[in-house]
Design a protein around this motif. Sequence first.
Motif, PDB file in Angstrom:
ATOM      1  N   ARG A   1      -4.884   8.525  -1.472  1.00 31.58           N
ATOM      2  CA  ARG A   1      -4.950   8.834  -2.913  1.00 31.58           C
ATOM      3  C   ARG A   1      -6.341   8.567  -3.482  1.00 31.58           C
ATOM      4  O   ARG A   1      -6.826   9.303  -4.343  1.00 31.58           O
ATOM      5  CB  ARG A   1      -3.892   8.013  -3.658  1.00 31.58           C
ATOM      6  N   LEU A   2      -7.007   7.513  -3.003  1.00 32.60           N
ATOM      7  CA  LEU A   2      -8.335   7.188  -3.521  1.00 32.60           C
ATOM      8  C   LEU A   2      -9.379   8.221  -3.127  1.00 32.60           C
ATOM      9  O   LEU A   2     -10.431   8.332  -3.777  1.00 32.60           O
ATOM     10  CB  LEU A   2      -8.770   5.808  -3.022  1.00 32.60           C
ATOM     11  N   THR A   3      -9.128   8.988  -2.055  1.00 39.25           N
ATOM     12  CA  THR A   3     -10.088  10.014  -1.647  1.00 39.25           C
ATOM     13  C   THR A   3      -9.859  11.341  -2.361  1.00 39.25           C
ATOM     14  O   THR A   3     -10.638  12.282  -2.179  1.00 39.25           O
ATOM     15  CB  THR A   3     -10.003  10.255  -0.125  1.00 39.25           C
ATOM     16  N   GLN A   4      -8.824  11.414  -3.178  1.00 36.09           N
ATOM     17  CA  GLN A   4      -8.502  12.640  -3.891  1.00 36.09           C
ATOM     18  C   GLN A   4      -8.792  12.474  -5.384  1.00 36.09           C
ATOM     19  O   GLN A   4      -8.945  11.353  -5.876  1.00 36.09           O
ATOM     20  CB  GLN A   4      -7.022  12.983  -3.676  1.00 36.09           C
ATOM     21  N   PRO A   5      -8.909  13.595  -6.134  1.00 36.73           N
ATOM     22  CA  PRO A   5      -9.123  13.482  -7.580  1.00 36.73           C
ATOM     23  C   PRO A   5      -8.007  12.666  -8.232  1.00 36.73           C
ATOM     24  O   PRO A   5      -6.866  12.702  -7.755  1.00 36.73           O
ATOM     25  CB  PRO A   5      -9.089  14.946  -8.057  1.00 36.73           C
ATOM     26  N   PRO A   6      -8.292  11.874  -9.263  1.00 39.74           N
ATOM     27  CA  PRO A   6      -9.570  11.856 -10.004  1.00 39.74           C
ATOM     28  C   PRO A   6     -10.641  10.930  -9.436  1.00 39.74           C
ATOM     29  O   PRO A   6     -11.749  10.878  -9.966  1.00 39.74           O
ATOM     30  CB  PRO A   6      -9.126  11.345 -11.377  1.00 39.74           C
ATOM     31  N   TYR A   7     -10.340  10.189  -8.367  1.00 37.26           N
ATOM     32  CA  TYR A   7     -11.317   9.221  -7.869  1.00 37.26           C
ATOM     33  C   TYR A   7     -12.300   9.854  -6.889  1.00 37.26           C
ATOM     34  O   TYR A   7     -13.500   9.604  -6.969  1.00 37.26           O
ATOM     35  CB  TYR A   7     -10.604   8.040  -7.210  1.00 37.26           C
ATOM     36  N   SER A   8     -11.807  10.608  -5.916  1.00 31.96           N
ATOM     37  CA  SER A   8     -12.652  11.345  -4.959  1.00 31.96           C
ATOM     38  C   SER A   8     -13.658  10.446  -4.246  1.00 31.96           C
ATOM     39  O   SER A   8     -14.831  10.791  -4.087  1.00 31.96           O
ATOM     40  CB  SER A   8     -13.386  12.493  -5.671  1.00 31.96           C
ATOM     41  N   LEU A   9     -13.203   9.275  -3.824  1.00 27.90           N
ATOM     42  CA  LEU A   9     -14.080   8.375  -3.076  1.00 27.90           C
ATOM     43  C   LEU A   9     -14.208   8.844  -1.631  1.00 27.90           C
ATOM     44  O   LEU A   9     -13.359   9.581  -1.122  1.00 27.90           O
ATOM     45  CB  LEU A   9     -13.513   6.951  -3.097  1.00 27.90           C
ATOM     46  N   SER A  10     -15.266   8.415  -0.965  1.00 25.64           N
ATOM     47  CA  SER A  10     -15.401   8.725   0.450  1.00 25.64           C
ATOM     48  C   SER A  10     -14.361   7.932   1.231  1.00 25.64           C
ATOM     49  O   SER A  10     -13.931   6.854   0.797  1.00 25.64           O
ATOM     50  CB  SER A  10     -16.803   8.362   0.938  1.00 25.64           C
ATOM     51  N   PRO A  11     -13.918   8.444   2.396  1.00 30.01           N
ATOM     52  CA  PRO A  11     -12.952   7.689   3.203  1.00 30.01           C
ATOM     53  C   PRO A  11     -13.439   6.278   3.533  1.00 30.01           C
ATOM     54  O   PRO A  11     -12.646   5.344   3.594  1.00 30.01           O
ATOM     55  CB  PRO A  11     -12.796   8.545   4.463  1.00 30.01           C
ATOM     56  N   TYR A  12     -14.745   6.121   3.742  1.00 22.67           N
ATOM     57  CA  TYR A  12     -15.298   4.807   4.080  1.00 22.67           C
ATOM     58  C   TYR A  12     -15.134   3.822   2.916  1.00 22.67           C
ATOM     59  O   TYR A  12     -14.647   2.702   3.095  1.00 22.67           O
ATOM     60  CB  TYR A  12     -16.774   4.951   4.448  1.00 22.67           C
ATOM     61  N   ILE A  13     -15.523   4.243   1.711  1.00 22.35           N
ATOM     62  CA  ILE A  13     -15.410   3.360   0.540  1.00 22.35           C
ATOM     63  C   ILE A  13     -13.938   3.078   0.231  1.00 22.35           C
ATOM     64  O   ILE A  13     -13.563   1.950  -0.100  1.00 22.35           O
ATOM     65  CB  ILE A  13     -16.105   3.991  -0.685  1.00 22.35           C
ATOM     66  N   ALA A  14     -13.089   4.103   0.371  1.00 26.15           N
ATOM     67  CA  ALA A  14     -11.657   3.901   0.117  1.00 26.15           C
ATOM     68  C   ALA A  14     -11.089   2.875   1.084  1.00 26.15           C
ATOM     69  O   ALA A  14     -10.284   2.013   0.686  1.00 26.15           O
ATOM     70  CB  ALA A  14     -10.916   5.229   0.250  1.00 26.15           C
ATOM     71  N   SER A  15     -11.506   2.921   2.347  1.00 25.40           N
ATOM     72  CA  SER A  15     -11.017   1.948   3.330  1.00 25.40           C
ATOM     73  C   SER A  15     -11.493   0.542   2.999  1.00 25.40           C
ATOM     74  O   SER A  15     -10.732  -0.424   3.133  1.00 25.40           O
ATOM     75  CB  SER A  15     -11.492   2.344   4.732  1.00 25.40           C
ATOM     76  N   LEU A  16     -12.744   0.406   2.548  1.00 25.59           N
ATOM     77  CA  LEU A  16     -13.249  -0.909   2.166  1.00 25.59           C
ATOM     78  C   LEU A  16     -12.403  -1.512   1.047  1.00 25.59           C
ATOM     79  O   LEU A  16     -12.072  -2.699   1.067  1.00 25.59           O
ATOM     80  CB  LEU A  16     -14.711  -0.817   1.720  1.00 25.59           C
ATOM     81  N   LEU A  17     -12.041  -0.706   0.067  1.00 26.44           N
ATOM     82  CA  LEU A  17     -11.247  -1.197  -1.057  1.00 26.44           C
ATOM     83  C   LEU A  17      -9.833  -1.565  -0.617  1.00 26.44           C
ATOM     84  O   LEU A  17      -9.308  -2.617  -0.977  1.00 26.44           O
ATOM     85  CB  LEU A  17     -11.196  -0.145  -2.163  1.00 26.44           C
ATOM     86  N   VAL A  18      -9.221  -0.697   0.173  1.00 25.17           N
ATOM     87  CA  VAL A  18      -7.839  -0.940   0.599  1.00 25.17           C
ATOM     88  C   VAL A  18      -7.752  -2.163   1.504  1.00 25.17           C
ATOM     89  O   VAL A  18      -6.780  -2.932   1.449  1.00 25.17           O
ATOM     90  CB  VAL A  18      -7.268   0.306   1.298  1.00 25.17           C
ATOM     91  N   ASN A  19      -8.773  -2.379   2.330  1.00 22.77           N
ATOM     92  CA  ASN A  19      -8.729  -3.472   3.299  1.00 22.77           C
ATOM     93  C   ASN A  19      -9.001  -4.837   2.686  1.00 22.77           C
ATOM     94  O   ASN A  19      -8.809  -5.847   3.360  1.00 22.77           O
ATOM     95  CB  ASN A  19      -9.743  -3.222   4.424  1.00 22.77           C
ATOM     96  N   GLU A  20      -9.410  -4.884   1.441  1.00 22.76           N
ATOM     97  CA  GLU A  20      -9.659  -6.156   0.765  1.00 22.76           C
ATOM     98  C   GLU A  20      -8.543  -6.404  -0.246  1.00 22.76           C
ATOM     99  O   GLU A  20      -8.453  -5.712  -1.260  1.00 22.76           O
ATOM    100  CB  GLU A  20     -11.008  -6.134   0.048  1.00 22.76           C
ATOM    101  N   PRO A  21      -7.644  -7.360   0.025  1.00 21.99           N
ATOM    102  CA  PRO A  21      -6.493  -7.573  -0.864  1.00 21.99           C
ATOM    103  C   PRO A  21      -6.908  -7.755  -2.329  1.00 21.99           C
ATOM    104  O   PRO A  21      -7.811  -8.533  -2.650  1.00 21.99           O
ATOM    105  CB  PRO A  21      -5.865  -8.869  -0.305  1.00 21.99           C
ATOM    106  N   GLY A  22      -6.246  -7.012  -3.196  1.00 21.56           N
ATOM    107  CA  GLY A  22      -6.492  -7.127  -4.627  1.00 21.56           C
ATOM    108  C   GLY A  22      -7.568  -6.206  -5.156  1.00 21.56           C
ATOM    109  O   GLY A  22      -7.713  -6.047  -6.368  1.00 21.56           O
TER     110      GLY A  22
END
Length: 550
Positions: free
Chosen positions: A368-389
């Motif tokens: 979801r984070l890689t799709q609109p409205p956020y459109s983050l890169s898969p790398y940045i989305a993974s960094l966010l998801v992998n850090e609790p909170g």
Amino acid sequence: MLYRFKERLLHIQSFALCAAPSAVNGASGRHYYVTERSPLKVSFFDGEPANHWNGMETGWRATIGLELHCQIRSGQKLFSGAPFSAHAEVNENVTPFDAAFPGTLPRLNPHCLAQALRASLALGCAISAKSAFDRKHYFYNDLPQGYQITQHFAPLAVNGKLILGDADGLKDGSRTVSIQQVQIEQDTGKSLEGDTENDVLVDLNRAGAGLIEIVTGPDMRSSTEATSFVRKMFLLLDHIGVLAEGGFEDGSLRCDVNVSVGRAEEEGSTLGTRCEVKNLNSIKSVGKAIEHEISRQISEIERGGSIVPETRGFDPFTETTVPQRNKESAREYRYIPDPDLPPVLLSEHFIARCRASLPELPDDLRLRLTQPPYSLSPYIASLLVNEPGSTDVFERLTKMLSGDAETSANWIVGPVFSHLRSDPTTKSLREKSFGVDMLAEVIKLVKDESISNLSGKYLLQRLLDKPLSNSQSVQDVARELALMQESTGDELDLLCDELFRSNQDKIDLIVNKQRHSLIGFFVGTIQQRTNRKYNPKVVDALVRKRLGVE
């Protein structure tokens, strides 16, 4: 072996012997029946409910399966009702049942049951409407009962899966790892070295704590896949709130690995003889143990030997596995149904409520984070998801910044994560007393050029180390630290005059040779001498105006 409880021995003995309600006595014809009224309420029901090695050597293949033992996040133990904390004093939270006093009986903690069910649902398992508890008999210093209560014959859930892909560290496609079963069991205590060689000190704080055991199929082929699986499982269980606080270092997740090797051309044939490496307490240990075990087994076969099925330990100093004992069979454990615990019957309504309590799962959230409205890169989305909170902070911050997802993500994975890594007392953003409003105010000051980007990062670190008082604002602290940028001032004209007089050669190059890159020298020098209190764009415009260049 000598059991010594030190000062806590008398404390344990002072408990009055108590038994669970008589409904637990004589489980025949009785069941734990989880009602539809509440996911944390259990009543007793007569009869049946109504409708209710990474990089294999050429020519060889490895087969790897895992058993993960995950402490359940619960304030109480699985069967005794004693408080549970990984940081309690030695033998502080021990009841007579935990110490295996005669006459004591278990009573199931329904919250642990609900947590195990949530984990099973998150893994896509088929839930058993009826599960049961069994006794697994073996002797060890920290197992006072002489058996472990587990679910061997009728586990809580079966047939789940976890898919590994690029986001999990796999560079050559994906791997689906089957979950053969998920079962509830009780944890053991801890054995500690005594004062003399023959003494064993036993801490029973952990004894009886709830565990979820997750057993995978023999589906992994390398240490990379195995460590990726453990890392992803840790993230998933922590994300849904099932894994006890802490991590590998606190014993909340422990791993056993089963490894066998065979010829590559025999892929799909009978599996090789497996060896099990027990009690691995870090992701690094899992990888190193697998790599050494693969290499050891290949070497043994190539020199004409055979693999002995055995249980092995891992030495973290030499990064090798060492033999401990011959591999036990189910017959040697003498599994029997636990006569003191009735079967657990789950209603569809209870299962549905547990399913509804699950948050958005990490893979779905990452997508979801890689799709609109956020459109983050898969790398940045993974960094966010992998850090609790982090994803919660990100979404709230993006809303405060009028949908500027890129800026929000860059500040979180940059200065915020940097602060987390430098703070030994905080393991995740979820544990940090963190003001999203404060972060938004800092970013707004940078975006409207009231402070520089560098000053904004410094200001954020200062606010994270020393939170605002009730009477302070972010701008107050920025002014106190002299970080606010000014747009005008006589000081600028005076500095320009001084620099122009002492650097006439550079001015000639700029004016006559169009060496406009040298303007940066004047801007940088002014910023340095004024502690960067002026907006660099204003300084640049002033220098160009004084020199008569665009």
